[in-house]
Scaffold this motif. Sequence first.
Motif, short mmCIF file in Angstrom:
data_model
loop_
_atom_site.label_atom_id
_atom_site.label_comp_id
_atom_site.label_asym_id
_atom_site.label_seq_id
_atom_site.Cartn_x
_atom_site.Cartn_y
_atom_site.Cartn_z
N ALA A 197 0.84 -1.21 0.00
CA ALA A 197 0.00 0.00 0.00
C ALA A 197 0.87 1.25 0.00
O ALA A 197 0.57 2.23 -0.70
CB ALA A 197 -0.94 -0.01 1.21
N ARG A 198 1.95 1.23 0.76
CA ARG A 198 2.84 2.40 0.80
C ARG A 198 3.54 2.60 -0.56
O ARG A 198 3.67 3.72 -1.02
CB ARG A 198 3.88 2.25 1.90
CG ARG A 198 3.32 2.47 3.27
CD ARG A 198 4.37 2.30 4.35
NE ARG A 198 3.79 2.34 5.66
CZ ARG A 198 3.88 3.39 6.47
NH1 ARG A 198 4.53 4.46 6.11
NH2 ARG A 198 3.32 3.36 7.65
N ILE A 229 -6.84 -2.82 -1.50
CA ILE A 229 -5.85 -3.90 -1.38
C ILE A 229 -6.39 -5.01 -0.48
O ILE A 229 -6.26 -6.19 -0.79
CB ILE A 229 -4.50 -3.34 -0.86
CG1 ILE A 229 -3.83 -2.55 -1.97
CG2 ILE A 229 -3.60 -4.46 -0.36
CD1 ILE A 229 -2.55 -1.87 -1.56
N THR A 230 -7.04 -4.62 0.62
CA THR A 230 -7.63 -5.61 1.52
C THR A 230 -8.73 -6.40 0.81
O THR A 230 -8.89 -7.60 1.06
CB THR A 230 -8.19 -4.91 2.77
OG1 THR A 230 -7.15 -4.16 3.39
CG2 THR A 230 -8.74 -5.92 3.76
N ALA A 231 -9.44 -5.75 -0.10
CA ALA A 231 -10.51 -6.43 -0.86
C ALA A 231 -9.94 -7.38 -1.90
O ALA A 231 -10.70 -8.14 -2.51
CB ALA A 231 -11.41 -5.39 -1.52
N GLY A 232 -8.62 -7.35 -2.11
CA GLY A 232 -8.00 -8.29 -3.03
C GLY A 232 -7.65 -7.72 -4.39
O GLY A 232 -7.24 -8.46 -5.28
N ASP A 233 -7.79 -6.41 -4.55
CA ASP A 233 -7.43 -5.79 -5.83
C ASP A 233 -5.92 -5.84 -6.04
O ASP A 233 -5.15 -5.70 -5.08
CB ASP A 233 -7.88 -4.33 -5.88
CG ASP A 233 -9.39 -4.19 -6.06
OD1 ASP A 233 -10.08 -5.22 -6.13
OD2 ASP A 233 -9.86 -3.04 -6.12
N VAL A 265 -6.15 -1.20 -8.48
CA VAL A 265 -6.28 -0.03 -7.60
C VAL A 265 -6.01 1.24 -8.39
O VAL A 265 -6.77 2.22 -8.31
CB VAL A 265 -5.31 -0.13 -6.39
CG1 VAL A 265 -5.33 1.15 -5.57
CG2 VAL A 265 -5.68 -1.32 -5.52
N LYS A 266 -4.93 1.23 -9.19
CA LYS A 266 -4.62 2.41 -10.02
C LYS A 266 -5.74 2.68 -11.02
O LYS A 266 -6.11 3.83 -11.24
CB LYS A 266 -3.31 2.20 -10.77
CG LYS A 266 -2.09 2.40 -9.94
CD LYS A 266 -0.88 2.31 -10.86
CE LYS A 266 0.39 2.16 -10.13
NZ LYS A 266 1.53 2.02 -11.02
N SER A 267 -6.26 1.63 -11.63
CA SER A 267 -7.35 1.80 -12.60
C SER A 267 -8.58 2.39 -11.93
O SER A 267 -9.26 3.25 -12.51
CB SER A 267 -7.70 0.46 -13.25
OG SER A 267 -6.63 0.00 -14.03
N PHE A 268 -8.89 1.94 -10.72
CA PHE A 268 -10.03 2.46 -9.98
C PHE A 268 -9.86 3.96 -9.73
O PHE A 268 -10.77 4.75 -9.98
CB PHE A 268 -10.17 1.70 -8.65
CG PHE A 268 -11.24 2.23 -7.76
CD1 PHE A 268 -12.57 1.91 -7.98
CD2 PHE A 268 -10.93 3.07 -6.70
CE1 PHE A 268 -13.57 2.41 -7.15
CE2 PHE A 268 -11.92 3.58 -5.88
CZ PHE A 268 -13.25 3.24 -6.10
N LEU A 269 -8.68 4.34 -9.23
CA LEU A 269 -8.42 5.76 -8.95
C LEU A 269 -8.36 6.58 -10.24
O LEU A 269 -8.84 7.72 -10.28
CB LEU A 269 -7.13 5.91 -8.16
CG LEU A 269 -7.17 5.36 -6.73
CD1 LEU A 269 -5.78 5.34 -6.12
CD2 LEU A 269 -8.13 6.16 -5.88
#
Length: 156
Positions: free
Chosen positions: A32-33, A68-72, A77-81
């Motif tokens: 995540a960091r 990330i916790t949801a498994g992405d 994650v980048k695509s979502f943002l």
Amino acid sequence: MLFCLLLLAPLSAAAVTSPGDMLPDQALEDRARTLGREIRCMVCQNQSIEDSEVGLARDLRLLVRERITAGDSDREVKSFLHARYGDFVLLRPPFAWNTLILWATPLVALLVGFGLILLARRGTATTPPPAPLNAEEQRRLAEINAALKLKDGTKA
């Protein structure tokens, strides 16, 4: 220089201060960091969400951790943002026609700077010395000098 970097190292971890913000799994927290360093704080604009103390950056950090916790995957994650906030949210936006100016600006600035250096060097180049005077020019110069000395009242 290494000493300065070591002094600044704790500052990069200062953004996520609340234990409730961190993930319990250290591997996921590290992921995540790392991912957060690639996401731009939209308030600070030149900082990643990991380096920013702004509330929006904290919300985005929590969102990244939630995804990330949801498994992405990192890409998801980048695509979502990216879908939600556009190219601006990525510190390294994709190379596309609408981001061409972002990618081309450093190259253009480098070429302009190089061109200015060349122009400056050309302008300061030494000019060749004048050609020596021929016999007629030397005779004429001697006449002018003699006339000036007579005019001043000195003998030639």
